[in-house]
Design a protein around this motif. Structure first.
Motif, PDB file in Angstrom:
ATOM      1  N   ARG A  75       5.080  20.254  29.430  1.00  0.00           N
ATOM      2  CA  ARG A  75       6.162  20.061  30.162  1.00  0.00           C
ATOM      3  C   ARG A  75       7.365  20.442  29.499  1.00  0.00           C
ATOM      4  O   ARG A  75       7.604  20.231  28.539  1.00  0.00           O
ATOM      5  CB  ARG A  75       6.251  18.717  30.549  1.00  0.00           C
ATOM      6  N   GLN A 118       4.942  24.129  32.831  1.00  0.00           N
ATOM      7  CA  GLN A 118       5.694  23.237  34.101  1.00  0.00           C
ATOM      8  C   GLN A 118       6.917  22.812  33.794  1.00  0.00           C
ATOM      9  O   GLN A 118       7.565  22.113  32.798  1.00  0.00           O
ATOM     10  CB  GLN A 118       4.769  21.908  33.904  1.00  0.00           C
ATOM     11  N   GLU A 120      10.998  21.764  34.471  1.00  0.00           N
ATOM     12  CA  GLU A 120      11.853  20.789  35.174  1.00  0.00           C
ATOM     13  C   GLU A 120      13.199  21.172  34.921  1.00  0.00           C
ATOM     14  O   GLU A 120      13.564  21.255  33.750  1.00  0.00           O
ATOM     15  CB  GLU A 120      11.525  19.389  35.101  1.00  0.00           C
TER      16      GLU A 120
END
Length: 326
Positions: A75, A118, A120
């Motif tokens: 992440r 991933q 963000e």
């Protein structure tokens, strides 16, 4: 940040800039991205990136904590909106797809660790909030190593950090030290190492009997550049790659001085950042060393015109921008 629309971006040498002497510093930005208007040459800035990908390196992947390995994803926090800065991280020609050197390097690190990246996108301050809350495993978004940040975060370096003063074209002045910005109106982004250096310089000017720096802040890069062209500010201090990119694309400004992002006595370093004690920093350093050795790292930097900021090896928690004196 103003971005010239088109399918390709050529990488070329920019005109030489003034380099302030810094201990251990290399020439920071003589090969930064500069569009030349040529067709079918250079780097693709469209949404279909054909990004350089890596393969899992077992030795590096073995250093990933079990919980992250079992989850299978890495992440990664990335800057968004006003924090979009070419060629580091910005939007492709579809105005939706995030591209840039930071995205490419983060993807290579994840690939090397056998994890799916991933991303963000959040504002600058929320990158660190995300790390503090364990929402993110890593931030690769032009984060400079500082002594204060080392209290809360671990760092694995992957690029040199240099910053630049950008002024209106034909301004006729150069910045070599604090005296050159005394009494000047300089814009800078809040919460950055550039801001800290500028504040320190202003204090040095006052101590020396000179005028302080009039430090100004705006919400986004386009506001800085409008203020620069209208004469409301004398210069903008930001990341050297971004300044060189804007000089090349807009053609209305010039770089009038550069220095290490850690100040005049230490070469600044950009690093993969993780929450202190997360157990991931060794894996990041191993992954970065692996992509340096296999050549994929060099290809990414060359693609975005950042070869002048390459490192030969990742360092874990090296000396950073000094603490602010209280």
């Amino acid at each position: 940040m103003s971005v010239r629309r088109g399918a390709t971006l050529a990488v070329t040498l920019l005109a030489s800039t003034v380099l302030l002497t810094a201990c251990g510093a290399s020439d920071p930005a003589t090969d930064l991205a500069a569009p030349k208007g040529q067709k079918d040459t250079g780097v693709n800035i469209g949404p279909d990136q054909n990004r350089i990908r890596g393969e899992k390196a077992e030795a590096a992947a073995a250093l990933v904590p079990d919980a992250v390995r079992e989850r299978g994803t890495l992440r990664i926090g990335a800057g968004a909106g006003a924090d979009a800065v070419p060629p580091l991280g910005f939007y492709a020609t579809d105005d939706r797809t995030r591209i840039g050197s930071e995205i490419d390097i983060a993807t290579l690190v994840a690939d090397t660790l056998g994890l799916k990246p991933q991303f963000e996108e959040v504002s600058w301050e929320n990158l660190f909030v995300g790390l503090d809350s364990s929402k993110f495993d890593a931030v690769l978004s032009n984060v400079t190593v500082t002594e204060e940040r080392k209290d809360r975060y671990d760092f694995a370096t992957y690029r040199l950090d240099n910053i630049a003063f950008e002024a209106k074209k034909g301004s006729g002045w150069k910045v070599k030290g604090p005296a050159d910005v005394a009494g000047r109106t300089i814009a800078v982004s809040s919460g950055t190492n550039q801001e800290k250096i500028l504040v320190d310089w202003s204090e040095q000017n006052v101590e020396a009997g000179r005028k302080p720096v009039d430090i100004t802040y705006f919400q986004k890069d386009t506001d800085y550049y409008l203020a620069l062209q209208s004469g409301r500010i004398d210069a903008y201090l930001g990341p050297s790659p971004a300044a060189a990119y804007h000089v090349a694309t807009a053609g209305q400004s010039e770089i009038i001085g550069t220095l290490s992002g850690a100040g005049g006595d230490l070469q600044g370093k950009i690093a993969a950042t993780t929450r202190k004690g997360s157990g991931l920093v060794d894996a990041y350093a191993a992954a970065i060393d692996h992509i340096v050795r296999d050549g994929s790292y060099g290809k990414v930097l060359k693609r975005w015109g950042l070869s002048g900021e390459a490192v030969e090896k990742s360092e874990i928690n090296p000396p950073g921008l000094p603490r602010t004196e209280s």
